[in-house]
Design a protein around this motif. Structure first.
Motif, PDB file in Angstrom:
ATOM      1  N   ARG A 255     -11.930  98.129  36.187  1.00  0.00           N
ATOM      2  CA  ARG A 255     -12.489  97.684  34.905  1.00  0.00           C
ATOM      3  C   ARG A 255     -13.481  96.537  35.030  1.00  0.00           C
ATOM      4  N   ARG A 256     -13.876  96.212  36.242  1.00  0.00           N
ATOM      5  CA  ARG A 256     -14.871  95.154  36.434  1.00  0.00           C
ATOM      6  C   ARG A 256     -15.795  95.619  37.547  1.00  0.00           C
ATOM      7  N   VAL A 257     -17.078  95.296  37.436  1.00  0.00           N
ATOM      8  CA  VAL A 257     -17.999  95.789  38.445  1.00  0.00           C
ATOM      9  C   VAL A 257     -19.118  94.785  38.711  1.00  0.00           C
ATOM     10  N   VAL A 258     -19.443  94.666  40.001  1.00  0.00           N
ATOM     11  CA  VAL A 258     -20.598  93.891  40.454  1.00  0.00           C
ATOM     12  C   VAL A 258     -21.505  94.865  41.211  1.00  0.00           C
ATOM     13  N   ILE A 259     -22.777  94.889  40.860  1.00  0.00           N
ATOM     14  CA  ILE A 259     -23.733  95.749  41.537  1.00  0.00           C
ATOM     15  C   ILE A 259     -24.567  94.877  42.480  1.00  0.00           C
ATOM     16  N   VAL A 260     -24.649  95.310  43.727  1.00  0.00           N
ATOM     17  CA  VAL A 260     -25.382  94.519  44.711  1.00  0.00           C
ATOM     18  C   VAL A 260     -26.546  95.348  45.223  1.00  0.00           C
ATOM     19  N   ASP A 261     -27.757  94.806  45.113  1.00  0.00           N
ATOM     20  CA  ASP A 261     -28.947  95.546  45.516  1.00  0.00           C
ATOM     21  C   ASP A 261     -29.984  94.561  46.005  1.00  0.00           C
ATOM     22  N   GLU A 262     -30.612  94.908  47.143  1.00  0.00           N
ATOM     23  CA  GLU A 262     -31.652  94.034  47.665  1.00  0.00           C
ATOM     24  C   GLU A 262     -32.966  94.192  46.906  1.00  0.00           C
ATOM     25  N   GLY A 263     -33.027  95.168  45.999  1.00  0.00           N
ATOM     26  CA  GLY A 263     -34.209  95.259  45.144  1.00  0.00           C
ATOM     27  C   GLY A 263     -34.161  94.192  44.073  1.00  0.00           C
ATOM     28  N   TRP A 264     -35.281  94.042  43.362  1.00  0.00           N
ATOM     29  CA  TRP A 264     -35.297  93.090  42.251  1.00  0.00           C
ATOM     30  C   TRP A 264     -34.524  93.672  41.078  1.00  0.00           C
ATOM     31  N   LYS A 265     -34.206  92.802  40.112  1.00  0.00           N
ATOM     32  CA  LYS A 265     -33.435  93.268  38.962  1.00  0.00           C
ATOM     33  C   LYS A 265     -34.272  94.054  37.959  1.00  0.00           C
ATOM     34  N   MET A 274     -26.372 100.087  35.964  1.00  0.00           N
ATOM     35  CA  MET A 274     -25.782  99.360  34.834  1.00  0.00           C
ATOM     36  C   MET A 274     -25.863 100.194  33.554  1.00  0.00           C
ATOM     37  N   ALA A 275     -27.026 100.777  33.330  1.00  0.00           N
ATOM     38  CA  ALA A 275     -27.209 101.568  32.112  1.00  0.00           C
ATOM     39  C   ALA A 275     -26.281 102.774  32.120  1.00  0.00           C
ATOM     40  N   ARG A 276     -26.146 103.390  33.286  1.00  0.00           N
ATOM     41  CA  ARG A 276     -25.281 104.575  33.355  1.00  0.00           C
ATOM     42  C   ARG A 276     -23.819 104.191  33.134  1.00  0.00           C
ATOM     43  N   ILE A 277     -23.430 103.004  33.602  1.00  0.00           N
ATOM     44  CA  ILE A 277     -22.064 102.535  33.349  1.00  0.00           C
ATOM     45  C   ILE A 277     -21.862 102.345  31.849  1.00  0.00           C
ATOM     46  N   MET A 278     -22.873 101.797  31.183  1.00  0.00           N
ATOM     47  CA  MET A 278     -22.760 101.618  29.731  1.00  0.00           C
ATOM     48  C   MET A 278     -22.611 102.972  29.041  1.00  0.00           C
ATOM     49  N   GLU A 279     -23.359 103.952  29.527  1.00  0.00           N
ATOM     50  CA  GLU A 279     -23.310 105.270  28.894  1.00  0.00           C
ATOM     51  C   GLU A 279     -21.991 105.992  29.178  1.00  0.00           C
ATOM     52  N   ASP A 280     -21.525 105.870  30.420  1.00  0.00           N
ATOM     53  CA  ASP A 280     -20.404 106.720  30.852  1.00  0.00           C
ATOM     54  C   ASP A 280     -19.049 106.015  30.796  1.00  0.00           C
ATOM     55  N   ALA A 281     -19.041 104.707  30.957  1.00  0.00           N
ATOM     56  CA  ALA A 281     -17.741 104.027  31.192  1.00  0.00           C
ATOM     57  C   ALA A 281     -17.568 102.785  30.329  1.00  0.00           C
ATOM     58  N   PHE A 282     -18.308 102.692  29.248  1.00  0.00           N
ATOM     59  CA  PHE A 282     -18.297 101.471  28.435  1.00  0.00           C
ATOM     60  C   PHE A 282     -16.888 101.039  28.058  1.00  0.00           C
ATOM     61  N   TRP A 283     -16.071 101.986  27.600  1.00  0.00           N
ATOM     62  CA  TRP A 283     -14.756 101.617  27.072  1.00  0.00           C
ATOM     63  C   TRP A 283     -13.771 101.227  28.149  1.00  0.00           C
ATOM     64  N   ASP A 284     -14.138 101.469  29.392  1.00  0.00           N
ATOM     65  CA  ASP A 284     -13.253 101.033  30.476  1.00  0.00           C
ATOM     66  C   ASP A 284     -13.500  99.577  30.862  1.00  0.00           C
ATOM     67  N   LEU A 285     -14.608  99.014  30.436  1.00  0.00           N
ATOM     68  CA  LEU A 285     -14.982  97.687  30.930  1.00  0.00           C
ATOM     69  C   LEU A 285     -14.104  96.601  30.336  1.00  0.00           C
ATOM     70  N   ASP A 286     -13.613  95.727  31.213  1.00  0.00           N
ATOM     71  CA  ASP A 286     -12.852  94.580  30.740  1.00  0.00           C
ATOM     72  C   ASP A 286     -13.586  93.279  31.039  1.00  0.00           C
ATOM     73  N   ALA A 287     -14.845  93.404  31.375  1.00  0.00           N
ATOM     74  CA  ALA A 287     -15.668  92.224  31.647  1.00  0.00           C
ATOM     75  C   ALA A 287     -17.122  92.696  31.667  1.00  0.00           C
ATOM     76  N   PRO A 288     -18.062  91.784  31.470  1.00  0.00           N
ATOM     77  CA  PRO A 288     -19.473  92.181  31.558  1.00  0.00           C
ATOM     78  C   PRO A 288     -19.802  92.687  32.963  1.00  0.00           C
ATOM     79  N   VAL A 289     -20.794  93.565  33.047  1.00  0.00           N
ATOM     80  CA  VAL A 289     -21.258  94.032  34.354  1.00  0.00           C
ATOM     81  C   VAL A 289     -22.174  92.955  34.945  1.00  0.00           C
ATOM     82  N   ARG A 290     -21.970  92.657  36.230  1.00  0.00           N
ATOM     83  CA  ARG A 290     -22.795  91.631  36.881  1.00  0.00           C
ATOM     84  C   ARG A 290     -23.613  92.245  38.005  1.00  0.00           C
ATOM     85  N   ARG A 291     -24.754  91.608  38.303  1.00  0.00           N
ATOM     86  CA  ARG A 291     -25.591  92.060  39.412  1.00  0.00           C
ATOM     87  C   ARG A 291     -25.872  90.915  40.368  1.00  0.00           C
TER      88      ARG A 291
END
Lengths: 327, 82, 376
Positions: A255-265, A274-291
């Motif tokens: 229920r918590r996720v950090v996305i790590v990418d060497e590209g820019w944000k 992040m957008a796909r998580i919002m579309e597919d898994a929004f109700w599972d989130l128990d914290a904001p998504v971080r990058r």
């Protein structure tokens, strides 16, 4: 019997195997023959396999890509090496306008079974024109499959799967991985190029990453484990099409996720995830998504600034910790 | 789901239903309803909690498989995540 | 100090939930009182403004003793409306609004997962701990909320035992009980329930007890002689079918809070009401009125209970209805012996208020209603 080798050696063996296995396969690129490749991946291959199969080319990326697309359409199985993703911008027209579109625009009459390998990423003090991670741009384009081997096994076996794909496939090899050593487990003779992989299981937070950031994410997971936080690390492996099922299944537990990418944000692959998580898994989130991504600057040359601009294990751990144990 | 995951899930759900319940006193074959004094409402709340955490639909005909720890571990070990 | 049961003599004030000057409406919870039945929230009986808090927390007050005084409006009352020096536009409502709308931006910040679980549990987000990122309510805060709140004032099983002993002894001493029982074939009803639940997610499933409760409530609505009180030598009918549902407490003891107007609730509403009172009976947070409102008591032994129960009436009620465990039994149906699911329903009636004939009618009505659970 499991084999231990470097990522570079795994890439080299993959190319050698592919060329020996299929007379239609050849490798072309700048300095791949006599010089042995700018990252020494193809060292010795021209001597062994001959100049027909390992072809040195002029410095002219768009032309090379055009030749490779044509060869693929004509029935060959070309592997094109582009020194770094930064230089591939010169070949964008052939990659995006030709390779990605021809199977579609010809109504399936022409396949483009082309594989393009490129180095990507920073960490070797090669400055802003040789260090960027632009694979996310290619992941934007329908018609391309984008691979990012992060392990020795993937470096060893993704190429064969890519060559078997009738459509163009781009493989991004991170420059900091070439010297990394790893085991190829017994019995592994092939890998899929469809699914993400859980590289470390955990229950408190999911770290989603790929390529050169995988070792950093695993190091962060070690640091977190010492504090009693159990991080799951997902290696995306395939950047297009994204395997969001694996991400969502993990999120349903952590229920918590950090996305790590060497590209820019901004406007990036991490933003897409992040957008796909919002579309597919929004109700599972128990914290904001971080990058945790590269700083929004052209990659600095100075070593300390370059390291400061890149995701680091401490920063990844801090982001995950703040989700699991809010300050 | 592993044994540890299932046990952790069960403990978390039980904490909200029967806070004094001590899972360490329950053997694998004990009927949880007897051992932990769970009535029909408690058991239904237990199923709801397990459903929410596991994502499994847990139809009523499966309830008897959850009456013992042994059954519950087997049930969640065999289950694929929804 | 209100009486929260025939057996209550005094209560101990645990805490005040209002302070002088607070405007209150009938039904507002104003205090928590420790009784033999645990910590109970006390509601106020009148609208007004709290004037003086007479009883101090920790003090024991006899039933009928003064806890607080309502202000008369001259000294302690807050002015109901400001003089019209700066009239607010479009404020035409006759009575001042009892509550100010919360300032903008105070919507409880909750994570998506917490919000969804709260909705399925029926838990309000307001007032929960906020330990999540950016001060949000997260799942962990909900599992805290799902745990019973620590009892205010401490619960004494011995005191509850003594209270039950007093009430039951009084019942057996004063009330001439008569007992009736009827075995009811609930195969069709439970079949309907199985099919209904098969199409529902676990949080939406119904317990068999809800079907029993609904049939009993409807039957009582049609048999008002068994729904009410025996007081001062005469029967006083209840002002509605407020079923006291007997809840066994962990660690011993029993409490039967009211499900008000149970005959007017649909099955899903009854299920929600049942879940609510059982949860609060065990976790604390019952209100005083819920202990005094029941016009009748129903007890269901559940799926691990005995075959039947001969219950004791809770004074001053005149009836209590019990359900045993559903058992599979050989049963004669249309001349053939078939396995059927049977539940034994029993009635204990106060013979001063009714006779066995009336009681038999009630059981027959329950039986008839249990054949058609789906009829609204």
């Amino acid at each position: 019997m499991s084999a231990r080798m470097t990522y570079r050696e795994a890439c080299r063996q993959a190319i050698r195997d592919a060329i020996l296995a299929d007379p239609r396969v050849f490798l072309m690129g700048e300095d791949v023959g006599r010089y042995g490749g700018c990252y020494a991946v193809t060292k010795g291959l021209m001597e062994e396999l001959g100049e027909d199969r390992i072809r040195d080319t002029p410095l002219s990326e768009n032309t090379l890509a055009g030749v490779a697309v044509g060869a693929a359409m004509a029935g060959m199985r070309p592997i094109l090496e582009i020194m770094t993703v930064n230089f591939s911008l010169l070949a964008l027209d052939q990659i995006v306008n030709s390779a990605a579109t021809i199977p579609h625009m010809s109504g399936g009459q022409f396949a483009v079974p082309l594989v393009i390998r490129m180095a990507t990423g920073a960490g070797r003090q090669l400055a802003a024109q040789h260090s960027h991670s632009l694979e996310g741009w290619y992941a934007h384009v329908p018609g391309l499959r984008i691979l990012a081997p992060a392990t020795v096994a993937d470096a060893r076996f993704m190429l064969a799967a890519a060559l078997a794909d009738p459509n163009p496939v781009l493989i991004f090899e991170h420059v900091m991985l070439y010297n990394a050593e790893g085991e190829i487990p017994d019995g592994i003779r092939s890998v899929d190029i469809a699914r993400a992989a859980v590289r470390r299981a955990g229950g408190d937070v999911t770290i989603v990453t790929y390529g050169g950031s995988l070792p950093k994410a695993l190091a962060a997971a070690d640091m977190l484990a010492a504090e009693g936080i159990s991080a799951e690390v997902i290696d995306l492996r395939v950047l297009r099409p994204l395997d969001m099922e694996t991400v969502a299944a993990s999120l349903a537990r952590t229920r918590r996720v950090v996305i790590v990418d060497e590209g820019w944000k901004a406007g990036s692959l991490s933003a897409e995830i992040m957008a796909r998580i919002m579309e597919d898994a929004f109700w599972d989130l128990d914290a904001p998504v971080r990058r945790v991504c590269a700083a929004e600057v052209p990659m600095p040359y100075a070593a300390h600034l370059e390291q400061a601009a890149l995701p680091q294990p401490e920063g990844i751990a801090a982001a995950a910790r703040a989700l699991v144990k809010p300050p | 789901m592993t044994k540890d995951e299932t046990m952790a899930m069960l403990a978390e759900v039980l904490a909200g239903i029967a806070p004094e319940a001590d899972l360490t006193t329950v053997t694998a074959k004990d009927d949880l309803r007897e051992a932990l004094d769970l009535d029909s409402m408690d058991f239904q709340n237990l199923v709801i909690g397990l459903h929410e955490r596991s994502g499994l639909p847990i139809p009523e005909e499966d309830y008897p498989r959850l009456f013992t720890l042994e059954g519950m571990l087997a049930y969640f070990a065999a289950a694929k995540r929804a | 100090m209100p009486s929260l049961g025939a057996d209550m003599e005094a209560g101990t004030l645990v805490e005040w939930l209002v302070k002088p000057g607070d405007a209150v409406k009938r039904g507002d919870v104003v205090a928590v009182v420790e009784t033999a039945k645990g910590a109970i929230e006390i509601e106020i009986f009148h609208d007004g403004t709290i004037g003086e808090l007479v009883a101090a927390p920790g003090s024991t007050v006899p039933v009928g003793g003064v806890l607080a005084r309502l202000g008369d409006g001259s000294v302690t009352a807050v002015p109901a409306a400001r003089p019209a020096a700066a009239p607010e536009p479009a404020r035409a409502s006759p009575a001042p609004e009892p509550r100010r709308p919360p300032p903008a931006g105070t919507r409880a910040r909750a994570t998506p997962a917490a919000r969804q679980r709260a909705a399925s549990l029926g838990v309000a987000l307001d007032g929960l701990q906020r330990t999540g990122v950016d001060g949000a309510i997260c799942l962990a805060d909900l599992s805290q909320a799902a745990k019973p709140a620590p009892r205010r004032g401490g619960f004494d099983p011995k005191a509850m035992r003594a209270a039950i002993a007093a009430a039951m002894a009084r019942s057996k001493r004063e009330i001439p009980h008569y007992y009736l029982s009827l075995s009811v074939d609930v195969t069709a009803t439970l079949g309907w329930l199985d099919r209904t639940n098969a199409g529902r997610a676990p949080p939406d499933r119904l317990l068999p007890a809800v079907l029993l409760l609904r049939a009993t409530a409807l039957a009582l609505a049609g048999t008002p002689e068994l729904n009410g009180f025996w007081e001062d030598g005469a029967f006083r009918p209840g002002d509605g079918v407020h079923v006291g549902w007997a809840v066994a407490l962990r660690g011993g003891g029993l409490v039967a809070p009211a499900i008000r107007n149970a005959d007017r609730l649909g099955l899903d509403e009854l299920m929600a009401a049942l879940r609510d009172v059982v949860g609060r009976a065990r976790g604390g947070g019952l209100r005083g009125s819920e202990l005094t409102d029941p016009t009748v008591t129903v007890t269901s032994l559940g799926d691990r209970g005995a075959e039947s129960v001969l219950p004791i009436i809770t004074p001053p009620q005149v009836a209590t209805i019990g359900f045993g465990r559903v058992m599979e039994r050989p049963w004669v149906v249309d001349g053939a012996v078939l396995p059927r699911r049977i539940v034994t329903v029993t009635l204990a009636g106060d013979h001063r208020a009714t006779d066995g004939h009336r009681g038999g009618l009630l059981l027959a009505r329950i039986e008839a209603l249990l054949q058609t659970p789906e009829v609204p």
